[in-house]
Design a protein around this motif. Structure first.
Motif, PDB file in Angstrom:
ATOM      1  N   LEU A  89      71.307 -67.248  41.738  1.00  0.00           N
ATOM      2  CA  LEU A  89      71.218 -67.848  40.404  1.00  0.00           C
ATOM      3  C   LEU A  89      69.771 -68.135  40.011  1.00  0.00           C
ATOM      4  CD1 LEU A  89      74.354 -70.131  40.643  1.00  0.00           C
ATOM      5  CD2 LEU A  89      74.055 -68.209  39.067  1.00  0.00           C
ATOM      6  N   ALA A  90      68.957 -68.560  40.960  1.00  0.00           N
ATOM      7  CA  ALA A  90      67.541 -68.793  40.660  1.00  0.00           C
ATOM      8  C   ALA A  90      66.865 -67.484  40.248  1.00  0.00           C
ATOM      9  CB  ALA A  90      66.840 -69.399  41.870  1.00  0.00           C
TER      10      ALA A  90
ATOM     11  N   ILE B 146      71.462 -59.291  33.266  1.00  0.00           N
ATOM     12  CA  ILE B 146      72.206 -58.738  34.393  1.00  0.00           C
ATOM     13  C   ILE B 146      73.268 -57.800  33.835  1.00  0.00           C
ATOM     14  CG2 ILE B 146      73.653 -59.270  36.400  1.00  0.00           C
ATOM     15  CD1 ILE B 146      71.630 -62.033  34.942  1.00  0.00           C
ATOM     16  N   GLU B 147      73.430 -56.658  34.482  1.00  0.00           N
ATOM     17  CA  GLU B 147      74.482 -55.716  34.115  1.00  0.00           C
ATOM     18  C   GLU B 147      75.666 -55.934  35.049  1.00  0.00           C
ATOM     19  OE1 GLU B 147      72.510 -51.959  34.573  1.00  0.00           O
ATOM     20  OE2 GLU B 147      71.571 -52.088  32.601  1.00  0.00           O
ATOM     21  N   PHE B 148      76.845 -56.125  34.461  1.00  0.00           N
ATOM     22  CA  PHE B 148      78.074 -56.266  35.243  1.00  0.00           C
ATOM     23  C   PHE B 148      78.925 -55.021  35.013  1.00  0.00           C
ATOM     24  CE2 PHE B 148      76.665 -60.598  35.027  1.00  0.00           C
ATOM     25  CZ  PHE B 148      77.103 -61.177  36.203  1.00  0.00           C
ATOM     26  N   TYR B 149      79.190 -54.298  36.090  1.00  0.00           N
ATOM     27  CA  TYR B 149      80.040 -53.105  36.032  1.00  0.00           C
ATOM     28  C   TYR B 149      81.424 -53.504  36.529  1.00  0.00           C
ATOM     29  CZ  TYR B 149      75.735 -50.562  35.258  1.00  0.00           C
ATOM     30  OH  TYR B 149      74.552 -50.111  34.725  1.00  0.00           O
TER      31      TYR B 149
ATOM     32  N   MET C 199      70.881 -64.560  30.902  1.00  0.00           N
ATOM     33  CA  MET C 199      71.002 -65.922  31.407  1.00  0.00           C
ATOM     34  C   MET C 199      69.975 -66.842  30.747  1.00  0.00           C
ATOM     35  SD  MET C 199      73.458 -65.487  33.577  1.00  0.00           S
ATOM     36  CE  MET C 199      73.516 -66.782  34.807  1.00  0.00           C
ATOM     37  N   ARG C 200      70.332 -68.096  30.621  1.00  0.00           N
ATOM     38  CA  ARG C 200      69.401 -69.122  30.146  1.00  0.00           C
ATOM     39  C   ARG C 200      68.360 -69.403  31.235  1.00  0.00           C
ATOM     40  NH1 ARG C 200      71.725 -71.439  25.748  1.00  0.00           N
ATOM     41  NH2 ARG C 200      73.994 -71.362  25.614  1.00  0.00           N
ATOM     42  N   THR C 201      67.365 -70.197  30.901  1.00  0.00           N
ATOM     43  CA  THR C 201      66.454 -70.726  31.913  1.00  0.00           C
ATOM     44  C   THR C 201      67.242 -71.720  32.755  1.00  0.00           C
ATOM     45  OG1 THR C 201      64.579 -70.504  30.408  1.00  0.00           O
ATOM     46  CG2 THR C 201      64.302 -71.986  32.285  1.00  0.00           C
TER      47      THR C 201
ATOM     48  N   GLU D  84      84.171 -67.824  33.124  1.00  0.00           N
ATOM     49  CA  GLU D  84      85.374 -68.410  32.524  1.00  0.00           C
ATOM     50  C   GLU D  84      85.430 -69.921  32.700  1.00  0.00           C
ATOM     51  OE1 GLU D  84      86.690 -66.952  36.647  1.00  0.00           O
ATOM     52  OE2 GLU D  84      85.230 -66.418  35.120  1.00  0.00           O
ATOM     53  N   GLY D  85      84.505 -70.468  33.454  1.00  0.00           N
ATOM     54  CA  GLY D  85      84.445 -71.912  33.654  1.00  0.00           C
ATOM     55  C   GLY D  85      83.100 -72.452  33.194  1.00  0.00           C
ATOM     56  N   LEU D  86      82.547 -73.335  34.004  1.00  0.00           N
ATOM     57  CA  LEU D  86      81.260 -73.954  33.677  1.00  0.00           C
ATOM     58  C   LEU D  86      80.130 -72.934  33.634  1.00  0.00           C
ATOM     59  CD1 LEU D  86      79.783 -76.610  33.094  1.00  0.00           C
ATOM     60  CD2 LEU D  86      79.500 -76.892  35.573  1.00  0.00           C
ATOM     61  N   GLY D  87      80.340 -71.788  34.247  1.00  0.00           N
ATOM     62  CA  GLY D  87      79.337 -70.730  34.227  1.00  0.00           C
ATOM     63  C   GLY D  87      78.946 -70.299  32.830  1.00  0.00           C
ATOM     64  N   ALA D  88      79.804 -70.542  31.859  1.00  0.00           N
ATOM     65  CA  ALA D  88      79.477 -70.221  30.467  1.00  0.00           C
ATOM     66  C   ALA D  88      78.223 -70.958  30.012  1.00  0.00           C
ATOM     67  CB  ALA D  88      80.655 -70.562  29.553  1.00  0.00           C
ATOM     68  N   ALA D  89      77.960 -72.122  30.607  1.00  0.00           N
ATOM     69  CA  ALA D  89      76.777 -72.904  30.239  1.00  0.00           C
ATOM     70  C   ALA D  89      75.483 -72.276  30.761  1.00  0.00           C
ATOM     71  CB  ALA D  89      76.911 -74.330  30.769  1.00  0.00           C
ATOM     72  N   LEU D  90      75.601 -71.336  31.684  1.00  0.00           N
ATOM     73  CA  LEU D  90      74.431 -70.655  32.239  1.00  0.00           C
ATOM     74  C   LEU D  90      73.984 -69.481  31.373  1.00  0.00           C
ATOM     75  CD1 LEU D  90      75.644 -70.306  35.956  1.00  0.00           C
ATOM     76  CD2 LEU D  90      74.385 -72.222  34.947  1.00  0.00           C
ATOM     77  N   ILE D  91      74.865 -69.067  30.476  1.00  0.00           N
ATOM     78  CA  ILE D  91      74.688 -67.801  29.757  1.00  0.00           C
ATOM     79  C   ILE D  91      74.169 -68.027  28.344  1.00  0.00           C
ATOM     80  CG2 ILE D  91      75.939 -65.788  28.853  1.00  0.00           C
ATOM     81  CD1 ILE D  91      77.878 -66.164  31.263  1.00  0.00           C
ATOM     82  N   GLU D  92      73.196 -67.215  27.981  1.00  0.00           N
ATOM     83  CA  GLU D  92      72.644 -67.254  26.625  1.00  0.00           C
ATOM     84  C   GLU D  92      73.330 -66.245  25.716  1.00  0.00           C
ATOM     85  OE1 GLU D  92      68.431 -65.763  25.116  1.00  0.00           O
ATOM     86  OE2 GLU D  92      68.284 -67.685  26.167  1.00  0.00           O
TER      87      GLU D  92
END
Length: 195
Positions: A94-95, A102-105, A129-131, A157-165
């Motif tokens: 994550l860091a 990131i590309e997700f296949y 991803m956000r900073t 689908e969970g809290l990970g949405a907060a990581l994404i820009e």
């Protein structure tokens, strides 16, 4: 011939939930599959190979079945990101993903076990991803410990949405693990009507 059974070759709770949303009866069965990437293998090829291997691993024991195999590989700066499997690995991933794209296949295989009829698809989702600070990463992993079982530790689908820009995709479901739009098409091709 009787109507084929539908089998999801996965123990993923997220994929099971996605398939449940289609309202069709199915069984979820753990596949037998070594998920180690091959040396020099491109990320979409890894995802597709694993999706097919998962489906085919159940073929011999499940006659007259439509078997759904799926796998996902994340790619960051040319390097495949698998499932971190530990909190420490997830923190490093994550860091490294902070402020990156990131590309997700997300690969899909729908196999009719009796006829060896195999339909495949690879969906590409680009995630920016956000900073991310060290504290945010730690907080996220405290709240989403199952993220260590997700490609790149990104449980969107969970809290990970907060990581994404930003997310760019033809099918927003694909990032969760199952490209639903293509799955519906493939099931229709096998005579299974969703609606």
């Amino acid at each position: 011939m009787s109507k084929p059974s539908i089998i999801l070759a996965s123990t993923s709770t997220t994929r099971k939930h996605q398939l449940n949303c289609l309202g069709i009866p199915f069984q979820a069965i753990a596949p037998t599959c070594d998920e180690t990437p091959l040396i020099g293998e491109f990320a979409p090829d890894t995802a597709l190979r694993l999706a097919k291997n998962k489906a085919y691993s159940l073929k011999a024991k499940h006659k007259n079945s439509i078997i759904i195999g799926a796998d996902q590989v994340a790619l960051l700066n040319g390097q495949q990101l698998g499932k971190p499997l530990t909190i420490d690995n997830a923190k490093i991933m994550l860091a490294n993903m902070s402020e990156q794209s990131i590309e997700f296949y997300s690969a899909l295989c729908v196999l009719h076990s009796d006829f060896d009829h195999c339909q495949t698809h690879i969906d590409l989702t680009c995630v920016t991803m956000r900073t991310l600070t060290y504290q945010q990463i730690e907080h996220y992993l405290d709240k989403e410990p199952d993220a260590i079982y997700c490609a790149g530790a990104a449980k969107s689908e969970g809290l990970g949405a907060a990581l994404i820009e930003r997310i760019d995709s033809c099918d927003p479901n694909a990032l969760l693990g199952l490209p639903i739009f293509k799955l519906v098409e493939f099931l229709n091709n096998e005579g299974i009507d969703i609606i």
